[in-house]
Design a protein around this motif. Structure first.
Motif, PDB file in Angstrom:
ATOM      1  N   VAL A  59       0.876  -1.169   0.000  1.00 30.68           N
ATOM      2  CA  VAL A  59       0.000   0.000   0.000  1.00 30.68           C
ATOM      3  C   VAL A  59       0.914   1.220   0.000  1.00 30.68           C
ATOM      4  CG1 VAL A  59      -1.747   1.313   1.262  1.00 30.68           C
ATOM      5  CG2 VAL A  59      -1.886  -1.183   1.170  1.00 30.68           C
ATOM      6  N   SER A  60       0.899   1.946  -1.094  1.00 26.09           N
ATOM      7  CA  SER A  60       1.875   3.010  -1.317  1.00 26.09           C
ATOM      8  C   SER A  60       1.218   4.376  -1.344  1.00 26.09           C
ATOM      9  CB  SER A  60       2.607   2.769  -2.642  1.00 26.09           C
ATOM     10  OG  SER A  60       3.488   3.844  -2.924  1.00 26.09           O
ATOM     11  N   SER A  61       1.638   5.242  -0.445  1.00 24.57           N
ATOM     12  CA  SER A  61       1.236   6.645  -0.491  1.00 24.57           C
ATOM     13  C   SER A  61       2.136   7.392  -1.468  1.00 24.57           C
ATOM     14  CB  SER A  61       1.344   7.253   0.914  1.00 24.57           C
ATOM     15  OG  SER A  61       0.565   6.538   1.842  1.00 24.57           O
ATOM     16  N   GLY A  62       1.918   8.701  -1.590  1.00 27.41           N
ATOM     17  CA  GLY A  62       2.857   9.529  -2.333  1.00 27.41           C
ATOM     18  C   GLY A  62       2.330  10.236  -3.560  1.00 27.41           C
ATOM     19  N   SER A  63       1.177   9.815  -4.101  1.00 32.62           N
ATOM     20  CA  SER A  63       0.746  10.394  -5.373  1.00 32.62           C
ATOM     21  C   SER A  63       0.398  11.876  -5.244  1.00 32.62           C
ATOM     22  CB  SER A  63      -0.451   9.621  -5.929  1.00 32.62           C
ATOM     23  OG  SER A  63      -1.564   9.706  -5.060  1.00 32.62           O
ATOM     24  N   ILE A  64      -0.269  12.264  -4.158  1.00 34.39           N
ATOM     25  CA  ILE A  64      -0.640  13.676  -3.996  1.00 34.39           C
ATOM     26  C   ILE A  64       0.598  14.532  -3.818  1.00 34.39           C
ATOM     27  CG2 ILE A  64      -1.813  15.331  -2.489  1.00 34.39           C
ATOM     28  CD1 ILE A  64      -3.983  13.282  -2.042  1.00 34.39           C
ATOM     29  N   GLU A  83      -7.630  20.401  -5.549  1.00 29.27           N
ATOM     30  CA  GLU A  83      -6.171  20.335  -5.677  1.00 29.27           C
ATOM     31  C   GLU A  83      -5.664  18.932  -5.363  1.00 29.27           C
ATOM     32  OE1 GLU A  83      -4.039  23.283  -3.529  1.00 29.27           O
ATOM     33  OE2 GLU A  83      -4.736  24.950  -4.783  1.00 29.27           O
ATOM     34  N   ALA A  84      -6.230  18.301  -4.335  1.00 31.04           N
ATOM     35  CA  ALA A  84      -5.808  16.948  -3.987  1.00 31.04           C
ATOM     36  C   ALA A  84      -6.115  15.976  -5.122  1.00 31.04           C
ATOM     37  CB  ALA A  84      -6.503  16.499  -2.704  1.00 31.04           C
ATOM     38  N   GLN A  85      -7.285  16.108  -5.714  1.00 33.07           N
ATOM     39  CA  GLN A  85      -7.661  15.204  -6.803  1.00 33.07           C
ATOM     40  C   GLN A  85      -6.791  15.433  -8.039  1.00 33.07           C
ATOM     41  OE1 GLN A  85     -11.860  16.214  -6.892  1.00 33.07           O
ATOM     42  NE2 GLN A  85     -12.414  14.320  -5.853  1.00 33.07           N
ATOM     43  N   ALA A  86      -6.527  16.700  -8.346  1.00 31.01           N
ATOM     44  CA  ALA A  86      -5.670  17.005  -9.494  1.00 31.01           C
ATOM     45  C   ALA A  86      -4.246  16.511  -9.255  1.00 31.01           C
ATOM     46  CB  ALA A  86      -5.678  18.508  -9.766  1.00 31.01           C
ATOM     47  N   GLN A 112      -1.187  -2.371 -10.399  1.00 35.00           N
ATOM     48  CA  GLN A 112      -1.763  -1.227  -9.693  1.00 35.00           C
ATOM     49  C   GLN A 112      -3.250  -1.442  -9.410  1.00 35.00           C
ATOM     50  OE1 GLN A 112      -2.483   2.603 -11.713  1.00 35.00           O
ATOM     51  NE2 GLN A 112      -1.309   3.561 -10.072  1.00 35.00           N
ATOM     52  N   MET A 113      -3.654  -1.096  -8.179  1.00 35.22           N
ATOM     53  CA  MET A 113      -5.073  -1.086  -7.803  1.00 35.22           C
ATOM     54  C   MET A 113      -5.364   0.222  -7.086  1.00 35.22           C
ATOM     55  SD  MET A 113      -5.753  -4.994  -6.428  1.00 35.22           S
ATOM     56  CE  MET A 113      -7.511  -4.678  -6.179  1.00 35.22           C
ATOM     57  N   LEU A 114      -6.350   0.986  -7.590  1.00 42.00           N
ATOM     58  CA  LEU A 114      -6.777   2.239  -6.973  1.00 42.00           C
ATOM     59  C   LEU A 114      -8.171   2.027  -6.399  1.00 42.00           C
ATOM     60  CD1 LEU A 114      -5.575   4.780  -9.702  1.00 42.00           C
ATOM     61  CD2 LEU A 114      -4.415   4.129  -7.582  1.00 42.00           C
ATOM     62  N   LEU A 115      -8.314   2.213  -5.099  1.00 41.10           N
ATOM     63  CA  LEU A 115      -9.542   1.859  -4.400  1.00 41.10           C
ATOM     64  C   LEU A 115     -10.072   3.029  -3.582  1.00 41.10           C
ATOM     65  CD1 LEU A 115      -8.305  -1.605  -3.089  1.00 41.10           C
ATOM     66  CD2 LEU A 115      -9.706  -1.172  -5.115  1.00 41.10           C
ATOM     67  N   THR A 116     -11.368   2.999  -3.312  1.00 37.78           N
ATOM     68  CA  THR A 116     -11.986   3.995  -2.438  1.00 37.78           C
ATOM     69  C   THR A 116     -12.649   3.284  -1.268  1.00 37.78           C
ATOM     70  OG1 THR A 116     -14.163   3.976  -3.495  1.00 37.78           O
ATOM     71  CG2 THR A 116     -12.493   5.451  -4.444  1.00 37.78           C
ATOM     72  N   LEU A 117     -13.045   4.071  -0.277  1.00 38.63           N
ATOM     73  CA  LEU A 117     -13.761   3.528   0.871  1.00 38.63           C
ATOM     74  C   LEU A 117     -15.020   2.801   0.424  1.00 38.63           C
ATOM     75  CD1 LEU A 117     -14.229   3.266   3.926  1.00 38.63           C
ATOM     76  CD2 LEU A 117     -15.267   5.547   3.884  1.00 38.63           C
ATOM     77  N   ASP A 118     -15.722   3.344  -0.562  1.00 41.28           N
ATOM     78  CA  ASP A 118     -16.936   2.720  -1.069  1.00 41.28           C
ATOM     79  C   ASP A 118     -16.697   1.299  -1.560  1.00 41.28           C
ATOM     80  OD1 ASP A 118     -19.104   4.287  -0.598  1.00 41.28           O
ATOM     81  OD2 ASP A 118     -19.458   4.842  -2.680  1.00 41.28           O
ATOM     82  N   ASP A 149      -7.510   8.813  -5.009  1.00 38.84           N
ATOM     83  CA  ASP A 149      -7.750  10.202  -4.611  1.00 38.84           C
ATOM     84  C   ASP A 149      -8.236  11.072  -5.757  1.00 38.84           C
ATOM     85  OD1 ASP A 149      -6.975  10.245  -1.769  1.00 38.84           O
ATOM     86  OD2 ASP A 149      -5.013   9.668  -2.537  1.00 38.84           O
ATOM     87  N   THR A 150      -8.175  10.569  -6.988  1.00 37.67           N
ATOM     88  CA  THR A 150      -8.653  11.385  -8.115  1.00 37.67           C
ATOM     89  C   THR A 150     -10.169  11.527  -8.104  1.00 37.67           C
ATOM     90  OG1 THR A 150      -8.772   9.456  -9.561  1.00 37.67           O
ATOM     91  CG2 THR A 150      -6.709  10.703  -9.550  1.00 37.67           C
TER      92      THR A 150
END
Length: 377
Positions: A59-64, A83-86, A112-118, A149-150
Motif C-alpha cells: 500500500v503506497s502513499s505519495g501520489s498527492i 487540488e488533492a484530486q488534481a 496497480q489497484m486504486l480503491l476507495t472507501l466505497d 484520490d482522483t
C-alpha cells in the motif's frame, strides 16, 4: 499460529501473506521527487520476502505529494479537494511508473489497484477486491495499492493509507501488516518529550492507548498520524491480523527493524470470519441505535439486539444496512446488520416482542440485529 513477535513477519510458516504500507514522508522528498535509492532497498526486501515464500501486497502513499510539486500547489496539494484530486491524477502516473521499474529490476511484475472507501463498504466489491488480489498473488505479481484520490470525496474516502492497509489485509486474508513510517513506534507520550518511552508491544488498543497518540502527521506530507495508525491496528487486531509500526527511514528498513526488534507490535485479538471481519471494519454508516445498559450487558454475553433495549434511533437506514450500536454515553459498542428499516425500529423500540406484532401488523423478526450479524467493538 498468529504473529507474536516482530521476527514472525519473516517466517513464512507464520506469515504467509504480508501487507507493507509506505508513507508519503518516506517515499517523497521535499522537492516532490521519489526517493528512488531508498525505495530500491525496500523492493529488494520485497524480493527477499518472496524468495522466502511470503506473498507481499504494497500500500503506497505519495501520489498527492508528487503531483502537487509538479503542479506547483502550495500546502502539499491538500488545501482543497480539487487540488488533492488534481495532484493525485498527476502523481499516480509517476508513482506507478517507479514501482513498475523497480520491481522489474527484480524480475517482479507490478499491478496497480486504486480503491476507495466505497469499494470496501460494498460487500460485493469487497469480495471482488479479495478475488483480484488473490489472483494477482497467485500469478506472481506484486499488487501496489493506493486510495483513488482522483475521485474520492470526503464521504467516500479513507483519508489515510493506514486504515486502507488494514482493510486490504482483511480483504486478502493477510497474516500481518507493517506500517513503514517516520517514527519507530508508539510512544507513551509525544516522541519529542524527554521522558517518552516506546511501547514494544500492545495487547489490544484501549482508550488509554488512544490517549497516547498524536493526532497529526508529523512530516506535513502525509495525511495520517498516530491516531490513524491506532485505528488501523484496531481493524487488524479484530480480524486476527498482527500490525507493526516500524521506522522506515533507514535503508533496508524491514531488515533493520527485525534485527533490532525496534518498533511497536499490535497483537491480534480475535479472528473473525470473513463476513464478520468486513462488518467490524466498516467505517461509514447510514444510522445508529442507542441501547440501555441491560442491552449492552446482554451483547457482551453473546446475545442479539432486541427492540426492548433500544432507547434512541438516528439516521436513515434500511433493512440490511450495517449500523452502529451505541451505549447511553454515545460510545460505539457494536456494529451489525439491521433487520428493520428506521421507521419500524422507531415504532417498536422499547417494546417487548409480544407487543411488536400489533405495532407492525405482522410477526416480528427474532431481533433487530441478530447476534450472527453483530460484531462487538
Amino acid at each position: 499460529m498468529p504473529i507474536q513477535k516482530l521476527l514472525d513477519f519473516r517466517d513464512p510458516d507464520v506469515c504467509e501473506r504480508l501487507v507493507i504500507k509506505i508513507g508519503s514522508a518516506l517515499l517523497v522528498d521535499s522537492s516532490g521527487q521519489v526517493e528512488i535509492e531508498w525505495l530500491r532497498t525496500v523492493v529488494n526486501e520485497i524480493w527477499t520476502a518472496r524468495e522466502r515464500g511470503i506473498e507481499v501486497v504494497v500500500v503506497s502513499s505519495g501520489s498527492i505529494a508528487i503531483g502537487a510539486k509538479k503542479l506547483g500547489f502550495a500546502g502539499g496539494g491538500r488545501e482543497t479537494l480539487a487540488e488533492a484530486q488534481a495532484s493525485a491524477s498527476v502523481g499516480q502516473i509517476e508513482l506507478a511508473s517507479v514501482w513498475s521499474m523497480l520491481l522489474a529490476e527484480r524480475k517482479l511484475v507490478a499491478a496497480q489497484m486504486l480503491l476507495t472507501l466505497d469499494d470496501f463498504e460494498s460487500r460485493r466489491r469487497y469480495l471482488n477486491i479479495s478475488a483480484t488480489i488473490g489472483r494477482l498473488l497467485k500469478s506472481g505479481a506484486v499488487p501496489v495499492i493506493n486510495e483513488n484520490d482522483t475521485i474520492a470525496t470526503g464521504e467516500i474516502r479513507f483519508g489515510d493509507n493506514d486504515r486502507l492497509a488494514a482493510r486490504v489485509a482483511q480483504a486478502c486474508n493477510a497474516d500481518g501488516v507493517i506500517l513503514l513510517t517516520d517514527v519507530d513506534g508508539l510512544y507513551d507520550r509525544h516522541p519529542d518529550h524527554p521522558e517518552a518511552e516506546r511501547l514494544d508491544e500492545v495487547d489490544g488498543v484501549t482508550d488509554e492507548i488512544h490517549a497516547m497518540a498524536d493526532t497529526g502527521s508529523g512530516s506535513g506530507v502525509g495525511s495520517g498520524g498516530m491516531t490513524a495508525k491506532l485505528l488501523a491496528a484496531q481493524i487488524a487486531e479484530r480480524a486476527g491480523i498482527a500490525l507493526a509500526i516500524v521506522d522506515g527511514r533507514p535503508e533496508l528498513p524491514l531488515a533493520r527493524a527485525m534485527a533490532s526488534q525496534a518498533g511497536t507490535l499490535f497483537l491480534p485479538q480475535r479472528e473473525e470470519s470473513g463476513r464478520r471481519a468486513w462488518i467490524g471494519g466498516r467505517m461509514r454508516f447510514n444510522g445508529s441505535i442507542g441501547v440501555d445498559d441491560g442491552c449492552v450487558r446482554a451483547l457482551n454475553q453473546g446475545k442479539s439486539v432486541l427492540a426492548a433495549g433500544i432507547t434512541q434511533v438516528e439516521g436513515d437506514f434500511e433493512r440490511g444496512d450495517i449500523i452502529e450500536v451505541k451505549d447511553i454515553t454515545g460510545r460505539v459498542v457494536a456494529k451489525g446488520l439491521v433487520e428493520y428499516g428506521v421507521d419500524d425500529v422507531e415504532a417498536i423500540m422499547g417494546h417487548q416482542s409480544d407487543e411488536q406484532e400489533q405495532i407492525l401488523g405482522h410477526a416480528p423478526r427474532s431481533a433487530v440485529i441478530h447476534r450472527s450479524h453483530l460484531v462487538m467493538m
